[in-house]
Motif scaffolding. Structure first.
Motif, PDB file in Angstrom:
ATOM      1  N   GLU A   1      14.416 -61.263  17.626  1.00  0.00           N
ATOM      2  CA  GLU A   1      14.298 -62.270  16.563  1.00  0.00           C
ATOM      3  C   GLU A   1      15.328 -63.375  16.762  1.00  0.00           C
ATOM      4  N   LYS A   2      16.548 -62.993  17.121  1.00  0.00           N
ATOM      5  CA  LYS A   2      17.584 -63.998  17.364  1.00  0.00           C
ATOM      6  C   LYS A   2      17.245 -64.841  18.589  1.00  0.00           C
ATOM      7  N   ALA A   3      16.747 -64.178  19.643  1.00  0.00           N
ATOM      8  CA  ALA A   3      16.378 -64.895  20.865  1.00  0.00           C
ATOM      9  C   ALA A   3      15.244 -65.872  20.587  1.00  0.00           C
TER      10      ALA A   3
ATOM     11  N   SER B   1      23.062 -66.227  27.231  1.00  0.00           N
ATOM     12  CA  SER B   1      23.073 -65.311  26.094  1.00  0.00           C
ATOM     13  C   SER B   1      23.131 -63.883  26.617  1.00  0.00           C
ATOM     14  N   ASP B   2      23.349 -62.949  25.705  1.00  0.00           N
ATOM     15  CA  ASP B   2      23.244 -61.534  26.071  1.00  0.00           C
ATOM     16  C   ASP B   2      22.226 -60.832  25.180  1.00  0.00           C
ATOM     17  N   TYR B   3      21.239 -61.585  24.685  1.00  0.00           N
ATOM     18  CA  TYR B   3      20.191 -60.982  23.864  1.00  0.00           C
ATOM     19  C   TYR B   3      19.428 -59.942  24.672  1.00  0.00           C
ATOM     20  N   LYS B   4      19.119 -58.832  24.032  1.00  0.00           N
ATOM     21  CA  LYS B   4      18.364 -57.781  24.706  1.00  0.00           C
ATOM     22  C   LYS B   4      16.973 -58.273  25.067  1.00  0.00           C
ATOM     23  N   LEU B   5      16.467 -57.722  26.164  1.00  0.00           N
ATOM     24  CA  LEU B   5      15.092 -57.982  26.561  1.00  0.00           C
ATOM     25  C   LEU B   5      14.168 -56.985  25.868  1.00  0.00           C
ATOM     26  N   GLU B   6      12.885 -57.301  25.845  1.00  0.00           N
ATOM     27  CA  GLU B   6      11.950 -56.519  25.046  1.00  0.00           C
ATOM     28  C   GLU B   6      11.806 -55.073  25.499  1.00  0.00           C
TER      29      GLU B   6
END
Length: 373
Positions: A79-81, A64-69
């Motif tokens: 939320e998506k992650a 994935s390319d979801y942002k880290l916190e």
């Protein structure tokens, strides 16, 4: 556990040292019949990273390319992650969830939860800037605290950084220290050359590489920095006399340059463990390191320590290694010997034992809560 094979759901990120740590741990866990479902976030894995993961038969990689916190405005991605990780959890039914980031932990997850405290913005800010992070980081800080305290176990790579985490985030969960391990295959013995190697981005305040700008010209050996020298804010290249920038290196290139370097220097102000330092020690470099408690814990008398805030002391300690050939050889041997304590077998065995212990404890708790008929 299917066919006696333990199943771990582990998160990782692709933009820092956690990736190297995760793959090394997965490699070590393969000896313990443990399969890892590895959920990668932060950015899409590079081709090299995918190749690295594909070489390990006990990894199932989720990309994935979801942002880290800690990234800018990450909350929608988090939320998506969270939903993504939950869906993986509900599909594979792991025996343990091993977080290498900070996440919302659901009460309905029935297996033990481990969160590894690698670092955080608050302890970074205190070490680098000498004060707490500003209020703009309050939501992030609350997430870190909640994540750590919702875990069955908090693991950290040094006692020193764990103590800071416990104090800053008021951690009430059980804690354990498991030192990182690293395995490097050197193709052949390489003759050492007269230069100093550093790693990191020149604008990174924590790495503190700018201290070199005041002393590099006074050193008889050149300084090489593996890392980008283009300032992200201005787009301009940073130039320092007697400092040569190598740019971003592949794993193979980094190993090669470490084998050639005689001295590895790290003037960092914040380093929870230091995988690059461990790699350099295994490559036979003499170590010149910041006198900070995490590094003195790991390296003790096997490194030459200097005050990272004092350019004169930094220069003096590096010059001692340059000018004292026999001293340099002794220190390189001591560092290499100390590095053997941080090996994959030990790290893998300690994590595998922790997983098993938590699984047994969770089953015991469930049995105690189940009324007898």
């Amino acid at each position: 556990m299917e066919e006696n094979k333990m199943k771990i759901l582990m998160t990782t990120d692709t933009v820092g040292g956690v990736w190297t740590y995760s793959l090394e741990l997965c490699k070590a866990l393969s000896d313990h019949n443990i399969q890892v479902h590895l959920a990668a976030m932060g950015a899409w894995p590079t081709e090299e990273q995918e190749r690295e993961a594909s070489k390990l038969p006990n990894i199932v990689l989720y990309k994935s390319d979801y942002k880290l916190e800690w990234m800018q405005d990450p909350w929608e991605d988090l939320e998506k992650a969270h939903k993504w990780i939950t869906s993986i959890y509900q599909t594979i039914h792991p025996d343990v969830v091993h977080f290498n980031n900070y996440a919302h932990i659901e009460n309905f997850w029935s297996c033990p939860i481990i969160t590894v405290y690698h670092s955080c913005v608050q302890t970074w800010w205190q070490a680098v800037k000498g004060t707490s992070a500003p209020s703009t980081w309050s939501r992030y800080t609350a997430l870190v605290k909640d994540s750590l305290n919702a875990s069955d176990m908090v693991v950290s790579p040094t006692n020193a950084i764990l103590e800071k985490a416990v104090r800053v985030h008021e951690v009430k969960s059980p804690t354990e220290v498991i030192y990182n391990g690293r395995e490097i295959n050197f193709s052949e013995e390489v003759e050492k050359e007269d230069f100093i190697l550093c790693m990191g981005r020149i604008w990174d305040e924590a790495k503190n590489l700018r201290v070199l700008s005041g002393i590099a010209k006074n050193l008889p050996w050149p300084v090489y920095i593996a890392g980008n020298n283009i300032n992200p804010n201005t787009g301009k290249e940073v130039e320092i006399e007697n400092v040569h920038f190598l740019g971003e290196l592949s794993s193979e290139e980094a190993v090669n340059i470490m084998q050639r370097a005689s001295i590895f220097a790290s003037p960092t102000k914040y380093e929870p463990f230091g995988l690059a330092i461990l790699e350099a020690a295994k490559a036979g470099c003499a170590l010149a390191l910041s006198d900070i408690n995490t590094l003195t814990e790991v390296w003790s008398s096997a490194a030459s320590f200097f005050d990272p805030e004092n350019a004169e002391d930094t220069q003096e300690k590096i010059l001692q290694l340059i000018e004292g050939k026999e001293y340099r050889k002794v220190m390189a041997k001591k560092a290499c010997a100390q590095s053997e304590a941080y090996n994959l077998q030990k790290m893998g065995s300690e994590y595998a034992a922790l997983y098993k212990r938590l699984i047994v404890s969770r089953k015991t708790d469930i049995n105690q809560l189940t009324p007898s008929l």
